[in-house]
Design a protein around this motif. Structure first.
Motif, short mmCIF file in Angstrom:
data_model
loop_
_atom_site.label_atom_id
_atom_site.label_comp_id
_atom_site.label_asym_id
_atom_site.label_seq_id
_atom_site.Cartn_x
_atom_site.Cartn_y
_atom_site.Cartn_z
N VAL A 144 71.03 31.53 28.31
CA VAL A 144 70.07 31.17 29.45
C VAL A 144 68.95 31.08 28.81
N ALA A 145 67.66 30.75 29.10
CA ALA A 145 66.50 30.32 28.13
C ALA A 145 65.83 31.48 28.61
N GLY A 146 65.95 32.39 29.58
CA GLY A 146 65.31 33.70 30.01
C GLY A 146 64.72 33.49 31.90
N SER A 147 64.34 33.95 32.20
CA SER A 147 63.69 34.51 33.65
C SER A 147 62.50 33.55 34.02
N THR A 148 62.13 32.89 33.35
CA THR A 148 60.71 32.42 33.20
C THR A 148 60.74 31.22 33.28
N ILE A 149 60.08 29.94 33.24
CA ILE A 149 60.36 28.73 32.42
C ILE A 149 58.70 28.47 31.28
N GLN A 150 58.35 29.92 31.43
CA GLN A 150 57.60 29.92 29.65
C GLN A 150 58.46 30.40 28.17
N ASP A 151 59.71 30.89 29.69
CA ASP A 151 60.96 31.31 28.67
C ASP A 151 61.61 30.00 27.60
N ALA A 152 61.39 29.78 29.10
CA ALA A 152 62.13 27.89 28.71
C ALA A 152 61.56 27.30 27.61
N LYS A 189 59.56 27.86 25.32
CA LYS A 189 59.29 28.53 24.25
C LYS A 189 60.89 28.05 23.72
N ILE A 190 61.47 28.07 24.19
CA ILE A 190 62.52 27.23 23.85
C ILE A 190 63.01 25.75 22.95
N MET A 191 62.00 25.45 24.58
CA MET A 191 62.15 23.80 23.99
C MET A 191 61.59 23.67 22.68
N HIS A 192 59.92 24.15 22.77
CA HIS A 192 59.57 23.81 21.35
C HIS A 192 59.90 24.36 20.08
N ARG A 193 60.76 25.09 20.68
CA ARG A 193 61.90 25.73 19.18
C ARG A 193 62.93 24.20 18.54
N LEU A 194 63.74 24.49 19.87
CA LEU A 194 64.66 23.06 19.32
C LEU A 194 64.05 21.45 19.47
N SER A 195 63.11 21.54 19.99
CA SER A 195 62.52 20.05 19.28
C SER A 195 62.52 19.75 18.14
N LYS A 196 62.49 20.74 17.52
CA LYS A 196 62.04 20.74 15.87
C LYS A 196 63.12 20.62 15.33
N GLU A 197 64.83 20.39 15.91
CA GLU A 197 65.97 20.05 15.66
C GLU A 197 65.94 18.64 15.66
N GLY A 198 65.78 17.99 17.05
CA GLY A 198 65.04 16.14 17.80
C GLY A 198 65.48 16.26 18.24
N ALA A 199 66.52 17.32 19.29
CA ALA A 199 66.46 17.81 20.21
C ALA A 199 65.12 16.79 21.72
N CYS A 200 65.83 16.39 23.19
CA CYS A 200 64.79 17.14 23.93
C CYS A 200 65.94 16.85 25.51
N PHE A 201 65.66 17.25 26.28
CA PHE A 201 65.94 18.39 27.47
C PHE A 201 66.48 17.99 28.70
#
Ligand code: FDA
Length: 325
Positions: free
Chosen positions: A29-37, A39-51
């Motif tokens: 679970v990314a966290g309880s707020t959209i800001q948490d989500a 942050k995780i998406m910015h990090r995983l973008s570097k692995e070539g992922a979309c969401f």
């Protein structure tokens, strides 16, 4: 058959204090707020992922609760566009009121899909248990009839009805049908679904074939090697693959932010190495990002709904090398 081991892990976890459940679910679970989500998406973008982003919570008891989900998803939409993220939305139709008042629930869904459409964003209607299979599919057909083609649903390989549903959708939506195929998380009655592992895999693979044959967009949502390998060979057999334009003569137009007729999808925190390998091979890979205040209720319900998750959770912690995030 759910093993005694898995059942014990589930029984133990749901009796543990909230902080322990939080610790277990932190990875999924990314966290309880959209800001948490974000942050995780910015990090995983570097692995070539979309969401695809999911606001946690599902069946509600009052329509006021549906308003919470609508407002929260509007905030997600803004956060995705403001942060320039390659992401779309996944929603649970029952969280929008579909089981309380079908008309009002549908209006809520339409409001969001319309708003997303203005931003060229896709909305996936997640598939819940068998009580809402037909209304969820119907919602997608009705939205397409209103000109809102930025919406698609999920079909579950474990259900006997799924091949028939694909045929029906091929007739009503043609190549505009846009599927996510998964095994199905809900343990359904044996009169309507497969329960043995191999039957579920075989049925899921047959659905992948039929979706591809129909010209539809096909998002393969599985972490299971036999499903992923099967999907790859089915794609190869059709001349589909990374960096190739979709060669199917019956395929729909290439949609924004989508792969060449297909993509792979995985849940946050599950089988990261396999996802990164697929991305490295050039496949479009999308991570399902759940977040929200209701993370505790979500985690407990998921464990109770499908106790086989107990083994997966235990394996992830006791043998982390089998499932790195
Ligand atoms: P399987 O359960 O056999 O898992 C294969 C391996 O993956 C396991 O052995 C384990 O190592 C790992 N694994 C899988 N799940 C794990 C977990 N939670 N924690 C740790 N390890 C895990 N279902 C549904 O009914 N409606 C829906 O709308 C969706 N949407 C959806 C979106 C996306 C992106 C995914 C990936 C999945 C779904 N699902 C779903 C869930 C899906 O139906 C299914 O229950 C799970 O993906 C598990 O099935 P697998 O195909 O991964 O195989």
């Amino acid at each position: 058959m759910v093993s005694w081991f898995s059942k014990s892990i589930v029984a133990m976890t749901i009796r543990m204090p909230r902080w322990f459940v939080g610790w277990v679910s932190r990875r999924y679970v990314a966290g309880s707020t959209i800001q948490d989500a974000v942050k995780i998406m910015h990090r995983l973008s570097k692995e070539g992922a979309c969401f695809t982003v999911d606001v946690l919570g599902e069946e509600i008891t009052t329509l006021d609760e549906a308003q919470y989900f609508l407002d929260e998803y509007v905030a997600v939409l803004s956060a995705i566009t403001e942060n320039g993220l390659d992401a779309n939305l996944s929603i649970k139709p029952t969280a929008f009121g579909l089981l309380i008042d079908e008309k009002k629930g549908m209006e809520n869904i339409e409001t969001l899909v319309r708003m997303a459409n203005e931003h060229d964003m896709f909305v996936r209607l997640d598939m819940e248990d068998h009580r809402v299979t037909t209304p969820t599919i119907q919602a997608v057909v009705d939205l397409h009839a209103m000109g809102l083609t930025n919406v698609g649903t999920v079909l579950q390989g474990r259900l006997f009805r799924t091949l028939e549903d694909i045929m029906q959708l091929e007739q009503s939506l043609g190549p505009a049908a846009d599927y996510r195929i998964c095994k199905g998380i809900y343990l359904e009655p044996e009169e309507i679904s497969f329960s043995a592992y191999q039957d579920i895999v075989d049925s899921t693979n047959a659905c992948i074939d039929q979706m591809l044959a129909s010209g539809a967009y096909c998002a393969i949502a599985s972490h299971d090697i036999p499903v992923i390998e099967y999907a790859k060979s089915a794609l190869t057999a059709r001349g589909m693959g990374p960096d190739k334009a979709d060669p199917r003569s019956n395929a729909g137009e290439k949609r924004d932010a989508k792969g060449p007729g297909y993509e792979f999808q995985m849940l946050l925190g599950v089988r990261g190495p396999m996802r990164r390998k697929l991305a490295k091979e050039g496949h479009r890979t999308r991570v399902y990002i759940p977040y929200g205040e209701k993370w505790y209720e979500y985690s407990i319900r998921r464990l109770q709904e499908n106790p086989t998750i107990g083994t997966q959770v235990a394996k992830a912690f006791l043998m982390p090398w089998t499932n790195r995030p």
